[in-house]
Design an enzyme around this catalytic site. Structure first.
Site, mmCIF file in Angstrom:
data_model
loop_
_atom_site.group_PDB
_atom_site.id
_atom_site.type_symbol
_atom_site.label_atom_id
_atom_site.label_comp_id
_atom_site.label_asym_id
_atom_site.label_seq_id
_atom_site.Cartn_x
_atom_site.Cartn_y
_atom_site.Cartn_z
ATOM 1 N N GLN A 145 36.714 50.464 46.138
ATOM 2 C CA GLN A 145 36.627 49.086 45.629
ATOM 3 C C GLN A 145 36.708 48.111 46.793
ATOM 4 O OE1 GLN A 145 39.787 47.065 45.629
ATOM 5 N NE2 GLN A 145 38.521 45.268 45.240
ATOM 6 N N TYR A 147 36.790 44.074 48.325
ATOM 7 C CA TYR A 147 36.827 42.615 48.355
ATOM 8 C C TYR A 147 35.921 42.199 49.513
ATOM 9 C CZ TYR A 147 40.963 42.748 45.359
ATOM 10 O OH TYR A 147 41.829 42.955 44.315
ATOM 11 N N THR A 173 34.824 43.920 43.224
ATOM 12 C CA THR A 173 35.681 43.088 42.386
ATOM 13 C C THR A 173 35.081 41.689 42.320
ATOM 14 O OG1 THR A 173 37.733 44.307 42.717
ATOM 15 C CG2 THR A 173 37.938 41.969 42.245
ATOM 16 N N LYS A 226 33.990 45.106 38.761
ATOM 17 C CA LYS A 226 35.349 45.001 38.216
ATOM 18 C C LYS A 226 35.717 43.535 38.006
ATOM 19 C CE LYS A 226 40.159 46.281 39.202
ATOM 20 N NZ LYS A 226 40.774 44.938 39.321
ATOM 21 N N SER A 248 38.480 43.866 33.174
ATOM 22 C CA SER A 248 39.769 43.686 33.846
ATOM 23 C C SER A 248 40.054 42.209 34.052
ATOM 24 C CB SER A 248 39.759 44.389 35.213
ATOM 25 O OG SER A 248 40.970 44.161 35.921
ATOM 26 N N HIS A 250 42.649 41.657 36.207
ATOM 27 C CA HIS A 250 43.510 41.849 37.380
ATOM 28 C C HIS A 250 44.977 42.003 36.973
ATOM 29 C CE1 HIS A 250 41.916 41.642 41.540
ATOM 30 N NE2 HIS A 250 43.183 41.652 41.886
ATOM 31 N N ARG A 305 49.986 49.252 37.115
ATOM 32 C CA ARG A 305 51.429 49.103 37.303
ATOM 33 C C ARG A 305 52.170 50.423 37.137
ATOM 34 N NH1 ARG A 305 50.169 43.986 35.152
ATOM 35 N NH2 ARG A 305 51.038 42.293 36.431
#
Length: 375
Positions: A145, A147, A173, A226, A248, A250, A305
């Site tokens: 993934q 950025y 993303t 994403k 998503s 985030h 998480r």
């Protein structure tokens, strides 16, 4: 019964299995192991944390419609994606700064994912880097993934490295054009990894569909977007040839007052109409959560998480144990709703309901209030 399911390649040790017999025990141990800043990074959201709570609300507003008097003695929770069989329809979602929870960071997680039989998605802001993680988990179903922190050449370099490193897919993303206000950190004047890595963020701000077209025109690796939150954007993505739509928000850490991920999922599944696969994350912490998402039309569920809590609790063994417990919950849930596999599941097994718990990052773990887990 499938031997690969009943006799996994890697299992948590007897000691770890005894220490963690429930998922909430991993959460409690993580709290004991982490300082306040690292803890807030896991549990917090943006501004009022409304989106974070709506993720749990959206899940808790769904009940099951179980069918009975069916032979469910051979439940198999496995699925096939990217030409690979996984023990669960689960991907360990991309999380930045995993090294904050275990010295090995993403390398520790990718080993656990591969050892258990789950997929792993590496965040470009988590250490170690792409090639080192590939070396740590050569047999793991891996996804990278990104950025965007540079121009077209920057993007192309990362796609080519992802292909060379054996990743099954590449993920952009798209919901992080601006870095949100994480008020738990601002109130403490704590500078997180995300806030510290501000250089060249203007490229993420300027990200457009042009870059999606660039990747699809030049490379054959499956592309995931994403952060898709509307049917309109899902349709544009599919028109560009995107193979996976990743629903998503985030984890409630970007746009405040967004919708819960499971509230968004039905319109994305409808927009995809079988032309693209769908994955989702946002508050998924229990086996029942995973079953709800797949019944509603998702193909993979991202675990964020819960992954961090397990990593902080007991490193690689903790992540494996988390996946074992999640698998046990999933298999029991599938059997109790009356199916032997995810292939038999559809939205007819779901029903709208009134939540019984106030939505919260911990509402999936009501037994945290029981001693000795109180904190």
């Amino acid at each position: 019964m499938n031997e690969a399911i009943t006799k996994p390649a890697a299992t948590a040790s007897i000691g770890v299995a005894h220490e963690f017999e429930n998922l909430h025990e991993l959460v409690a141990k993580a709290r004991a192991n982490l300082n306040q800043n690292a803890w807030d990074y896991i549990v917090g959201g943006t501004e009022t944390e409304t989106t974070l709570r709506r993720n749990r609300m959206a899940l808790d507003e769904i009940a099951f419609r179980p069918r009975v008097l069916r032979d469910v003695s051979h439940v198999d929770a496995s699925v096939e994606v990217f030409g690979r069989k996984l023990r669960l329809p689960v991907v360990l979602a991309p999380v930045g700064a995993l090294e904050s929870f275990d010295p090995g960071g993403a390398a520790t997680v990718v080993r656990a994912a591969g050892g258990f039989g789950a997929a792993h998605m590496l965040s470009s802001v988590s250490d170690p880097g792409m090639e080192q993680v590939a070396q740590a988990g050569p047999g793991t179903l891996r996804i990278y993934q990104l950025y965007v922190r540079g121009d077209d050449a920057f993007v192309e370099d990362h796609v080519e490295r992802a292909i060379a490193s054996g990743n099954a897919a590449f993920c952009l993303t798209v919901d992080s054009a601006h870095y949100s206000r994480r008020e738990r950190d601002l109130a403490k004047r704590h500078v997180t990894v995300g806030r510290a890595r501000v250089a060249r963020r203007e490229f993420q701000m300027a990200l457009e569909w042009r870059t999606v077209k660039l990747i699809k025109d030049k490379y054959k690796i499956p592309l995931i977007l994403k952060g898709i939150a509307t049917a309109e954007d899902a349709k544009i993505a599919i028109d560009h040839g995107v193979e996976w739509i990743y629903v998503s928000n985030h984890g409630g850490r970007q746009l405040d007052h967004g919708r819960g991920a499971m509230h968004v999922l039905p319109e994305i599944v409808g927009a995809a109409a079988g032309r693209a696969k769908v994955m989702i994350d946002g508050g998924f912490c229990r086996g029942t959560d995973v079953v709800k998402a797949i019944a509603a039309g998702a193909d993979l569920v991202g675990i964020g998480r819960l992954q961090c809590w397990a990593l902080a609790a007991a490193g690689e063994a903790g992540v494996i144990r988390m996946l074992e417990l999640l698998e046990d919950e999933v298999r029991r849930c599938l059997g109790l709703v009356g199916v032997n596999s995810f292939a038999e599941l559809d939205k007819s097994y779901l029903h709208a309901a009134t939540p019984t718990n106030l939505p919260d990052v911990f509402s999936a773990f009501p037994l945290l209030s029981i001693e000795p887990y109180r904190y």
